[in-house]
Design a protein around this motif. Structure first.
Motif, PDB file in Angstrom:
ATOM      1  N   ILE A   1       0.708  15.306 -40.096  1.00 53.39           N
ATOM      2  CA  ILE A   1       0.142  14.963 -39.150  1.00 53.39           C
ATOM      3  C   ILE A   1      -0.240  13.243 -39.045  1.00 53.39           C
ATOM      4  N   LEU A   2       0.512  12.417 -38.330  1.00 55.08           N
ATOM      5  CA  LEU A   2       0.216  11.014 -38.513  1.00 55.08           C
ATOM      6  C   LEU A   2      -0.959  10.944 -37.939  1.00 55.08           C
TER       7      LEU A   2
ATOM      8  N   PHE B   1      -3.040   6.310 -43.147  1.00 56.89           N
ATOM      9  CA  PHE B   1      -3.340   7.480 -43.852  1.00 56.89           C
ATOM     10  C   PHE B   1      -3.289   8.670 -42.889  1.00 56.89           C
ATOM     11  N   PRO B   2      -2.511   9.507 -43.285  1.00 56.37           N
ATOM     12  CA  PRO B   2      -2.265  10.962 -42.398  1.00 56.37           C
ATOM     13  C   PRO B   2      -3.569  11.631 -42.272  1.00 56.37           C
TER      14      PRO B   2
ATOM     15  N   LEU C   1       2.407  13.086 -53.776  1.00 52.76           N
ATOM     16  CA  LEU C   1       2.029  11.478 -53.692  1.00 52.76           C
ATOM     17  C   LEU C   1       0.776  11.422 -52.671  1.00 52.76           C
ATOM     18  N   ARG C   2      -0.349  10.812 -53.392  1.00 57.75           N
ATOM     19  CA  ARG C   2      -1.405  10.621 -52.940  1.00 57.75           C
ATOM     20  C   ARG C   2      -1.374   9.229 -52.204  1.00 57.75           C
ATOM     21  N   ILE C   3      -1.457   9.230 -50.905  1.00 56.87           N
ATOM     22  CA  ILE C   3      -1.110   8.044 -49.830  1.00 56.87           C
ATOM     23  C   ILE C   3      -2.517   7.409 -50.013  1.00 56.87           C
TER      24      ILE C   3
ATOM     25  N   SER D   1       7.390   4.175 -36.376  1.00 50.03           N
ATOM     26  CA  SER D   1       6.790   3.166 -37.501  1.00 50.03           C
ATOM     27  C   SER D   1       5.882   3.747 -38.002  1.00 50.03           C
ATOM     28  N   ARG D   2       4.953   4.344 -37.356  1.00 46.71           N
ATOM     29  CA  ARG D   2       3.925   4.934 -38.070  1.00 46.71           C
ATOM     30  C   ARG D   2       4.144   5.905 -39.129  1.00 46.71           C
TER      31      ARG D   2
END
Lengths: 317, 522
Positions: free
Chosen positions: B288-289, B329-330, B342-344, B318-319
Motif C-alpha cells: 500500500i503506497l 515509504f510504503p 528489500l528494506r525500503i 510515480s509514487r
C-alpha cells in the motif's frame, strides 16, 4: 509531549518564543548580578538597543520581500562619519548632514533595487557589492574618527523620562508607526505577497519590481537612522561604527521567527530578536563573562534558538 | 444519444451573429516553443452562462490555449476577440482587468496570508494606500456566503483550509475581480468525489449569473455531467467543437485518440521475446503506497520484462516508482529483489539492492547540470569506485566513454558540461548513470518527456536492449503513445491501486484511455 513541542514551535514562528527567552534571561541576570537591575544599567541597556532595532527593521522589510540587504552596516557607517564630519559640532550643519544622509540612503536603496530588479542580480550578491563600494567610500573619506556631534544633540539623546532615553522613545514611536503601516497599508500587504510567491502575486496583478524597490529603499532609510542613532551616542563618527550590523540584524530577524525565504514573519518577533541579542551582550558583561567567552556563549544561544526554528520548517514541508 | 440534440443543442456550433454572440473567442491562434508548434490555428468560442469542457491528452495544447487566454503567454499569430473587440493580452493583469480569470491546478493562493488578503491582493480597497480591512472582510464574507461557503472564515490563513475550501477561495478571488470568463484547470485532479459535487453545484450557480466557464478535465464522466459544449484537441489542433449532447464517451475517445492511431499496435518483439520464465526479479506483495487508500498491490516482474504503468496524475504511478527507489515509504507490504527482502529505507539501499530510478524531472532530480558528463555518469557508484577517496580520472573517462558509445550520446566527450546537451542526450546520460550501477530493476519515470522524435526512438531501443539483457523495467508515462512504444504489458492505476491489466492486443491507445478515464468496456 508532542503537543508541547508543536506549541513551542508555533510560538517561535509567531515571534513570541523570543520574548519568553528575553523574560527568562532578564530574571536570571537580575538575580545573578546586583548591577543589572540598576537604573544606570537599564538606561545604558535601553540606549544600546535602538541601533540594532533600526537595522533589524530595515532587514525585516528586505527579508519579507524575499530579499536580503548586506549593505546596511556600511550605510550606517558612512552616515556616522558624514554626520560627524560635516556637522563637526555645529547644530545647523548637523541637521543638514542628516538630510544629506537620508538622500544618500534613498540613492543606495534605489541602486540596490536596480541591481536586483532590473539586472536580476540576486540580492545577496548585489548588496554585497554595494557594501564593498560604501566601505571603500568611507575609507576614502577618513580612516579614523572624524569631527564631532554637537553637544546639545548628545544631551538630547541622553536625556530621558526615568530610565528611558529620548532615542529609545523615538524608536518606540517609529516602531509603532511601522507596525501600523505593516497592518494598514496596501504596499505592506503586497510586500508579503511578493515575498511569499512572486508568481502568485503576478497572476493576481501585482508586479514585484516596485514592491521590491520600496522595500529596499525603506531598508536603506532604516540603516541611515541606525547610523545617526549610533553616532549621536558615540559623539564621534569612526570607520568602525556599525561593524557587524548586517549579520546581527539577520540573526535578529531569524530569531524572531521570520522566514528567510520571504513572505512570512512578524515585526514583533524580529524586534524581540534584536532586543535579545543586545540583552545577551549586556548581561554577559554584567555577569562578568570575559570578552573572549562572550562570543562563544552568544553564538551558542543563537544557534540553539535557531535550531528549534529550523527543525520546525522541515516539518512543515 | 443524438436524439437529445434539440434546438439549444445546435446553437453554439454554427452560431451566426445573433442574440447569443460569443463572449470570448480566439481566431486562428498559433503558438510555438523554440520552433515546435504547440498550438496550431485554433478557433475557440465561449458563450455566457455555458460550461465549455476542454479535452485533450497531454501535449494536445490545452494549457497553451488557456495560458494565452489568461495573458500568461502571448500568441505568435491570430487574435483574441472579447465582446466583439480584438484584444491581445501581454500580461496576466490585462486579462484580469478584462474579466478573464484562470484557476490553476497549483493554486495561486498565498498560504501564509488570510482569505480576505488573498481575495483582494492587487485590487485592495481603501483610500490613499491605506487598506480598508473592514470592507475587505465584509465583502469577503458576503462573497463566500453567495458561494454557499459560510464556513470559511475570511480571517483564517489560507494554508489552514482544506483543498476544496482553497478551490472555493480561488473561485471567489476570480469573482471578486468581476470575472466574466472563469477557466478551471483540471479541478478533478486535486479534488475528491464529494468535493467535486460541491464544485459542480457552485458551477451551476455561476452559470446562472452569466459567467462563461472553461472546464479542463481528463474525466469523460465529468464532461457528461457538467458540460454544455465540448472542444477536443489533439496535437495542438482543435479536432471538434460540438454540443455535449452530440457526443458519447466512445465518440470522445475516438476524437481524443484519432482514428489512425487507434488501430496502431505495439511493436511485436516484446511479445515474441518476453522471457517470462525462471524466478521473478521483483516480487511485490500487499503493497500500500504512502498516503493512498486503494487495495494492496501484488505483482511479479520477470527478467527482461517491461511493465508500463498508466493512469491519471495522482493515481500513484510515480509514487510506486519512488517507493521502490527508496524515496517514499510504503504504508504496508513487502518487496523482494531476486528473492531477498528489500528494506525500503533510502535510495542508497535500493541502489545497492539493484533498483535504480530515472526520475521524472531530470534537470532537477536526475543530473548535476553544471558538472561534466563524466562526473554525472559515475555519481551513483562513487563509493564503489573510490579507493579511500581517490577516483582516478582514467577510470571516469573509460566508464563514461563506454557509456557514451553504448548509448550513442552526441557530445564532445566526458568533459562536456551536461547543461549544454540536448534533452534527449541529457536523458541518455541519466540512463547511463543508472546503468553503471548494474541494475536488476530499472525504473523510468516519463523517460521520453521533452525529448525530440529522433532521440525518442533511440531511447526506446536502448531500453529494449537493457531488457533483453535480463533487467526488469517499469515505465511510467503520461503519453500513451510513448508507453505503447516501449511495452505491451500495462497496469492501469487509479487512486493508488491497480485496477486493470492490459496485455497484447488490448494494449492500444483507445483501451488505455478507456481504462484510465474509468469507462468500463464490456
Amino acid at each position: 509531549m508532542n503537543d508541547l513541542k508543536t506549541k513551542i514551535i508555533k510560538s517561535f514562528s509567531n515571534g513570541l518564543a523570543v520574548w519568553i527567552i528575553i523574560a527568562l534571561l532578564t530574571i536570571t541576570a537580575s538575580l545573578t548580578s546586583k548591577d543589572f537591575a540598576t537604573l544606570g544599567n537599564v538606561n545604558n541597556y535601553l540606549g544600546q538597543t535602538p541601533f540594532l532595532i533600526m537595522g533589524t527593521c530595515g532587514m525585516f522589510l528586505a527579508v519579507i520581500a524575499g530579499q536580503i540587504d548586506l549593505s546596511i552596516a556600511a550605510l550606517a557607517k558612512i552616515t556616522s562619519v558624514l554626520v560627524s564630519g560635516i556637522g563637526n559640532g555645529d547644530e545647523n550643519k548637523f541637521w543638514l548632514a542628516v538630510l544629506l544622509c537620508y538622500a544618500i540612503g534613498i540613492g543606495v536603496g534605489l541602486f540596490n533595487s536596480f541591481l536586483i530588479v532590473k539586472l536580476k542580480v540576486p540580492a545577496f550578491v548585489a548588496t554585497l557589492g554595494t557594501y564593498s563600494i560604501l566601505e571603500g567610500l568611507v575609507l576614502a573619506y577618513t580612516n579614523r574618527g572624524i569631527g564631532s556631534i554637537p553637544g546639545n544633540v548628545i544631551v538630547k539623546f541622553y536625556d530621558g523620562v526615568g530610565p528611558f532615553p529620548v532615542s529609545f522613545i523615538v524608536v518606540i514611536v517609529i516602531l509603532a508607526l511601522l507596525g501600523l503601516w505593516l497592518k494598514k497599508s496596501r504596499l505592506a500587504l503586497r510586500l508579503f505577497a511578493v515575498g511569499g510567491d512572486p508568481e502568485v502575486a503576478r497572476r493576481s496583478g501585482v508586479a514585484s519590481g516596485p514592491v521590491i524597490t520600496a522595500s529596499m529603499v525603506l531598508c536603506s532609510l532604516f540603516a541611515v537612522s541606525a547610523g545617526i542613532i549610533q553616532v549621536c551616542r558615540a559623539g564621534v563618527g569612526t570607520p568602525t561604527t556599525g561593524n557587524g550590523l548586517e549579520l546581527a540584524a539577520i540573526t535578529a530577524v531569524v530569531l524572531g521567527g521570520v522566514s528567510l525565504m520571504g513572505g512570512r514573519g512578524r515585526l514583533v518577533g524580529a524586534i524581540g530578536g534584536a532586543i535579545l541579542i543586545t540583552l545577551i551582550d549586556n548581561s554577559l558583561n554584567m555577569i562578568g563573562v570575559s570578552q573572549y567567552s562572550q562570543g562563544l556563549l552568544r553564538g551558542a544561544v543563537i544557534v540553539a534558538a535557531i535550531a528549534v526554528f529550523v527543525s520546525k520548517r522541515q516539518q512543515s514541508t | 444519444m443524438s436524439s437529445r440534440s434539440s434546438s439549444s443543442a445546435n446553437h453554439p456550433v454554427g452560431a451566426e451573429e445573433g442574440s447569443s454572440s460569443p463572449l470570448l473567442s480566439t481566431r486562428g491562434v498559433s503558438k510555438s516553443f523554440s520552433g515546435v508548434p504547440a498550438l496550431i490555428d485554433v478557433d475557440f468560442d465561449l458563450y455566457p452562462g455555458r460550461v465549455h469542457a476542454l479535452l485533450g491528452q497531454n501535449g494536445a495544447g490545452k494549457s497553451t490555449l488557456i495560458s494565452i487566454l489568461s495573458g500568461v503567454l502571448q500568441a505568435d499569430s491570430g487574435e483574441i476577440v472579447l465582446s466583439g473587440e480584438s484584444r491581445n493580452f501581454s500580461t496576466p493583469r490585462e486579462a484580469l482587468d478584462a474579466g478573464i480569470v484562470a484557476v490553476y491546478q497549483e493554486l495561486s493562493l498565498l498560504p501564509h496570508m488570510t482569505v480576505s488578503e488573498n481575495l483582494f491582493l492587487g485590487i485592495e480597497p481603501g483610500k490613499l494606500s491605506v487598506l480598508d480591512r473592514k470592507s475587505m472582510s465584509d465583502q469577503s464574507t458576503e462573497m463566500l456566503r453567495s458561494l454557499g461557503a459560510e464556513g470559511i472564515d475570511p480571517n483564517a490563513l489560507v494554508g489552514t483550509l482544506s483543498l476544496t475550501s482553497q478551490q472555493i477561495v480561488e473561485i471567489a478571488k476570480a469573482l471578486i475581480r468581476n470575472a466574466k470568463v472563469l477557466i478551471l484547470d483540471e479541478p478533478s485532479a486535486v479534488l475528491g468525489d464529494d468535493e467535486l459535487e460541491l464544485l459542480y453545484n457552485l458551477i451551476a450557480k455561476l452559470k446562472a449569473t452569466g459567467i462563461a466557464i472553461v472546464y479542463i478535465t481528463h474525466r469523460l464522466d465529468e464532461v457528461m455531467q457538467i458540460a454544455d459544449e465540448v472542444t477536443i484537441m489533439r496535437d495542438g489542433r482543435k479536432v471538434i467543437t460540438t454540443d455535449r449532447a452530440n457526443l458519447d464517451t466512445e465518440s470522445m475517445i475516438e476524437a481524443l485518440v484519432g482514428r489512425k492511431i487507434a488501430t496502431k499496435s505495439a511493436p511485436k518483439w516484446i511479445n515474441e521475446n518476453r522471457p517470462v520464465s525462471g524466478e521473478p526479479i521483483l516480487k511485490v506483495s500487499n503493497l500500500i503506497l504512502p498516503g493512498m487508500k486503494g487495495k494492496a498491490m501484488d505483482f511479479d516482474l520477470f527478467p527482461g520484462e517491461i511493465l508500463g504503468l498508466v493512469g491519471m496524475t495522482g493515481s500513484g504511478r510515480s509514487r510506486l516508482l519512488r517507493t521502490l527507489a527508496g524515496l517514499a515509504f510504503p504504508t504496508s507490504g513487502q518487496v523482494s529483489i531476486d528473492g531477498k527482502p528489500l528494506r525500503i529505507k533510502n535510495p542508497r539501499t535500493s541502489i545497492a539492492a539493484g533498483i535504480v530510478l530515472v526520475p521524472e524531472d531530470r534537470k532537477r532530480m536526475g543530473l548535476v547540470l553544471d558538472q561534466p558528463i563524466g562526473s554525472n555518469i559515475v555519481l551513483s557508484i562513487v563509493t564503489r569506485l573510490s579507493r579511500i577517496t581517490w577516483i582516478p580520472d582514467s577510470v571516469v573517462k573509460k566508464l563514461s566513454n563506454d557509456m557514451l558509445q553504448r548509448l550513442s550520446v552526441k557530445s564532445t566527450g566526458p568533459s562536456q558540461i551536461v547543461r549544454f546537451l540536448s534533452g534527449g542526450n541529457q536523458q541518455k546520460v541519466v540512463i547511463g548513470r543508472c546503468l553503471t550501477t548494474k541494475p536488476r530493476l530499472l525504473l523510468l519515470d516519463e523517460p521520453l518527456r521533452g525529448v525530440d522524435i529522433g532521440a525518442k526512438s533511440e531511447i526506446v531501443e536502448i531500453v529494449s536492449e537493457i531488457a533483453r539483457n535480463g533487467t526488469a523495467v517499469i515505465v511510467v508515462s503520461s503519453e500513451i503513445e510513448d508507453i505503447l512504444a516501449l511495452t505491451d504489458r500495462l497496469f492501469v492505476m487509479r487512486d493508488g491501486e491497480m485496477t486493470q491489466e492490459l496485455t497484447g492486443d488490448h494494449a492500444n491507445e483507445a483501451e488505455v484511455l478507456r481504462a484510465t478515464v474509468g469507462v468500463t468496456h464490456e
